[in-house]
Enzyme design. Structure first.
Site, PDB file in Angstrom:
ATOM      1  N   GLU A 141       0.810  -1.224   0.000  1.00  0.00           N
ATOM      2  CA  GLU A 141       0.000   0.000   0.000  1.00  0.00           C
ATOM      3  C   GLU A 141       0.839   1.267   0.000  1.00  0.00           C
ATOM      4  O   GLU A 141       0.514   2.246  -0.684  1.00  0.00           O
ATOM      5  CB  GLU A 141      -0.967   0.012   1.191  1.00  0.00           C
ATOM      6  N   HIS A 145     -11.946  -4.579   8.609  1.00  0.00           N
ATOM      7  CA  HIS A 145     -12.534  -4.395   7.280  1.00  0.00           C
ATOM      8  C   HIS A 145     -13.852  -3.627   7.341  1.00  0.00           C
ATOM      9  O   HIS A 145     -14.717  -3.804   6.496  1.00  0.00           O
ATOM     10  CB  HIS A 145     -12.789  -5.757   6.599  1.00  0.00           C
TER      11      HIS A 145
END
Lengths: 324, 319
Positions: A60, A129
Site C-alpha cells: 500500500e 474491514h
C-alpha cells in the site's frame, strides 16, 4: 431515466474517463483480472489492457508513493486501496508526500491523483474491514475527501475527481455497491465541494454523508408521517466542506442532527458541529446532536455491529426527542 | 575513461560549489542567519556530482533530507537554493519548502524529502510513468543507508524489478543513520545484498572517487535506458559534519573522521587531474575563487531577498 447500481456507476465513470484521457490509468490490488474486490473495475483490464489497469503487489505504501511519482511526471493515476482500513499502511505517503508536495514545492507541481477506497460497516467483517476513517483524512490540508452516497453522485463525482488536478481520496461504501439509482445515459459531472439537499424540510436539518444518507432519508420518510418535516443535506464532499449550504438550512430549521457512521469522538460530526456553531450559533434553538458510531473497534457479531453504527430507529427517536 | 578538460572543470566546480555552499550554511547557522535544521552534504560531493553528471537534463532524480548536493548537481541555481534555505520568497520553492524540501521539477529534480525513504515511492512512480509513456528517460533515486531498513524500500524494489522500471537506486552509505552505525542497525552489512532478494543487479562503488561513481552509474543508466530494468548501487562515503547542526558526533571517533578527510573527494580529484596534466594548480585555484564569488553572491542574494508576504500562507495548497 435508467436505473443502475452504485458499482456500475463507478465503473462507467472509470471507463469514460479512461476513454477520454489516455493519461488515466488504474493501479491497485486485484483490480485487473479479478476486477476489484468489490467488482468496480470489472471489464476494464480486458478493454484497456495491462498497461492501463495494473495489478500491484500488496504494497500500500508503494502503491500511493508510485502513484504520486506517476502523477508528478505526466500521468493521472487512479489508485485503489482495497479497504480504508489499510490506509494506515500508506498514511506516510498520503499525509507526508501526496498532500504536502505541491505546497512544499511552492505550487510548482500538480498532483492529479485519485485514491479510491471503500469503508464502512455492514458485512460483519469485523474490526479490520469495517472502519470509517474519514475523520483522519479531513485533518490533512492538501487533499480533498469525497464520499458519494448515490449512484448519480458516485459517477459524477468520480469523473470530476479524475479531472481534478489535486489529490483526492474518494471513499466509497461497501454497503452501497448494490444500491440502485437513476443515472442519465448522457455525460454529466458533479462538482467537488458542493453539498446537496436530498430532501427539503422545515422543522429540522440532518447533515450526513455516504451510507448514512440512506438511513437519514428513511428516517425523514417515517417522521413525515408523524408531522415532522426533515431537511436532509448530503455533504458529498467532506474536504472542502460546503458549510454554506448547511448554514442556510440551519437558519431555516434552527435545529440540527448530524448523522455519521464514524466513531463519535474526534469524528467528522465534531467538525461539522463546530463550523455550525462558528457560523450560525444565533440561529440554533437547541444543542446540536450527533447520531454517530460507537467508540469501539467494529465488532464481528451482526448484533453488535448493528449497535455500533446509527440506524433508522435511533435517528427517529433522537429527532422526536429534540422536537418534544 | 578519458576525461576532457571541460568535464574536469565541470565536475570539480560542482563539487566545490557544494562544499562551499555547505560550509557557508554552517557559518550562517552559527550566526543565526539561517534558522532551523540543515543536513549538510560536505564530504559526499563525488556521489551526487558523479552520478548526475552522466544523466540528461530531462532525466529525473529524487533526493533526501541531505539534499543540497543533489539539487546543486541537478543544475540548481545557487541563489534560489540559498534563498529557499533561508525561507525567502525568491527561493526555489518560494520559501515554503526549505532545506528539507528543495525541488525543481523544471530541472527534473523531484525533490528532497524530510521523511527517510520518502523519495523511493516517487522515484519508482516516475520510473513507471516513463515506462507507461514509452519515454527514454531514467530516474536516479538517492537515499541513505538508513532508508534501506524502511518498509517502502522493499516494496519499491520489488515493484521496480517486477516491472523492469528505469530506476537506478543509489544508496549513499555514509555509515550512520543519524547516530546509529550500519554495524549496529543492519543485519546485513553489505547493503548490496538487499537487492539480491529482488533479482536486481547491485554493486559497491567508492563514493569518494567521482570518476568511479561516473563509470558505475553510467553503466547502470545505460542498462536502464535499454529497458533492462532497475539497478542498485551502494556508494560508500562519509559526511564531514554531524547529522545536523546540534549533533556532537559522540558516536564516531576523530580518527575515523581524519581517515575519511584524507580521502576527500575534491582533493582526490584535483590531484588526479593535475597528475594527468588535465588541470593546472592555477586553474584549480581559479575555479575555487570563482565558486567562492558565486556562493557569496548567493548568500548576499538570499539575505537581501524578502520573506513571503502573509497572503502566501494559503496559496499553493490547491490548484
Amino acid at each position: 431515466m435508467r436505473t443502475i447500481t452504485y458499482r456500475q456507476a463507478l465503473n462507467e465513470a472509470l471507463d469514460e474517463e479512461m476513454a477520454r484521457d489516455s493519461r488515466v490509468f488504474l493501479f491497485g490490488e486485484d483490480i485487473a483480472i479479478y476486477g476489484g474486490a468489490y467488482g468496480v473495475t470489472a471489464g476494464l483490464w480486458q478493454k484497456y489492457g495491462e498497461e492501463r489497469v495494473i495489478d500491484t503487489p500488496i504494497s500500500e505504501n508503494a502503491i500511493v508513493g508510485t502513484a504520486l511519482g506517476a502523477a508528478l511526471t505526466g500521468l493521472r493515476p487512479v489508485a485503489e486501496i482495497m479497504y480504508i482500513d489499510f490506509i494506515g499502511l500508506c498514511m506516510d505517503q498520503l499525509n507526508n508526500q501526496v498532500a504536502k508536495i505541491r505546497y512544499m514545492f511552492g505550487g510548482k507541481c500538480t498532483v492529479p491523483l485519485v485514491i479510491r477506497t471503500e469503508g464502512g460497516a455492514g458485512r460483519t467483517l469485523g474490526a479490520h474491514h469495517s472502519q470509517s476513517l474519514e475523520a483522519w483524512l479531513i485533518h490533512i490540508p492538501g487533499i480533498k475527501v469525497v464520499m458519494p452516497a448515490t449512484p448519480y453522485d458516485a459517477k459524477g463525482l468520480l469523473k470530476s475527481s479524475i479531472r481534478d488536478d489535486n489529490p483526492i481520496v474518494f471513499i466509497e461504501h461497501k454497503m452501497l455497491y448494490n444500491t440502485k439509482g437513476e443515472v442519465p445515459e448522457e455525460e454529466y459531472l458533479v462538482p467537488i465541494g458542493v453539498a446537496d439537499i436530498k430532501r427539503e424540510g422545515k422543522d429540522i436539518t440532518i447533515v450526513t454523508y455516504s451510507r448514512m444518507l440512506l438511513f437519514s432519508l428513511q428516517a425523514a420518510e417515517i417522521l413525515e408521517k408523524e408531522g415532522i418535516s426533515v431537511e436532509v443535506i448530503d455533504l458529498r464532499t467532506l474536504l472542502p466542506m460546503d458549510i454554506e449550504t448547511v448554514v442556510k438550512s440551519v437558519k431555516k430549521t434552527n435545529k440540527v442532527v448530524i448523522v455519521e457512521e464514524d466513531c463519535k469522538t474526534g469524528g467528522v460530526g465534531a467538525e461539522i458541529g463546530m463550523q455550525i456553531v462558528e457560523n450560525a450559533f444565533d440561529y440554533l434553538d437547541s444543542p446540536i446532536v450527533r447520531v454517530a458510531g460507537a467508540d469501539v473497534p467494529m465488532p464481528k457479531s451482526p448484533v453488535l455491529e448493528k449497535l455500533a453504527i446509527p440506524d433508522v430507529d435511533r435517528i427517529c427517536s433522537v429527532i422526536r426527542n429534540m422536537l418534544k | 575513461m578519458e576525461i576532457s578538460k571541460e568535464l574536469a572543470i565541470k565536475l570539480l566546480k560542482q563539487m566545490m560549489e557544494i562544499r562551499q555552499f555547505e560550509d557557508m550554511i554552517m557559518e550562517l547557522l552559527a550566526k543565526n542567519i539561517a534558522e532551523g535544521g540543515s543536513h549538510l552534504y560536505a564530504g559526499m560531493e563525488a556521489v551526487a556530482v558523479g552520478a548526475i553528471s552522466v544523466i540528461r537534463p530531462d532525466d529525473y532524480i529524487t533526493s533526501t533530507h541531505r539534499g543540497h548536493g543533489h539539487a546543486i548537481a541537478k543544475d540548481g541555481d545557487l541563489k534560489a537554493l540559498m534563498a529557499e534555505i533561508l525561507g525567502k520568497k525568491t527561493g526555489v520553492c518560494k520559501g515554503k519548502g526549505g532545506s528539507l524540501h528543495l525541488a525543481d521539477l523544471s530541472k527534473g529534480n523531484l525533490g528532497a524529502n524530510g521523511i527517510v525513504g520518502g523519495g523511493l515511492g516517487i522515484a519508482t512512480g516516475a520510473g513507471l510513468s516513463i515506462k507507461l509513456q514509452k519515454q527514454n528517460k531514467v530516474v536516479l533515486c538517492f537515499f541513505g543507508d538508513g532508508a534501506t531498513n524502511n518498509g517502502i524500500f522493499f516494496e519499491c524494489l520489488n515493484m521496480a524489478s517486477l516491472w523492469k522500471l528505469p530506476v537506478v537506486y543509489i544508496c549513499e552509505n555514509n555509515k550512520y543513520a543519524m547516530s546509529v552505525s550500519v554495524e549496529r542497525s543492519h543485519a546485513v552489512k553489505d547493503i548490496t545484498k538487499k537487492a539480491i532478494a529482488f533479482d536486481i543487479p547491485a554493486e559497491n562503488v567508492d563514493g569518494q572517487d567521482v570518476i568511479a561513481v561516473r563509470e558505475v552509474v553510467g553503466k547502470w543508466v545505460n542498462y536502464a535506458r535499454e529497458g533492462k530494468g532497475p539497478s542498485f548501487i551502494v556508494a560508500n562515503t562519509y559526511r564531514y559534519y554531524g547529522h545536523s547542526r546540534s549533533d556532537p558526533r559522540v558516536y564516531r571517533t576523530r580518527e575515523e573522521e581524519k581517515f575519511w578527510k584524507e580521502r576527500d573527494p575534491i582533493i582526490l580529484f584535483a590531484n588526479r587531474m593535475k597528475q594527468e596534466g588535465i588541470l593546472s594548480q592555477e586553474e584549480i585555484d581559479s575555479i575555487e575563487e570563482e565558486v567562492r564569488k558565486e556562493v557569496e553572491e548567493a548568500v548576499d542574494f538570499a539575505i537581501k531577498s524578502p520573506y513571503p508576504e502573509p497572503e502566501e500562507l494559503y496559496t499553493d495548497l490547491y490548484i
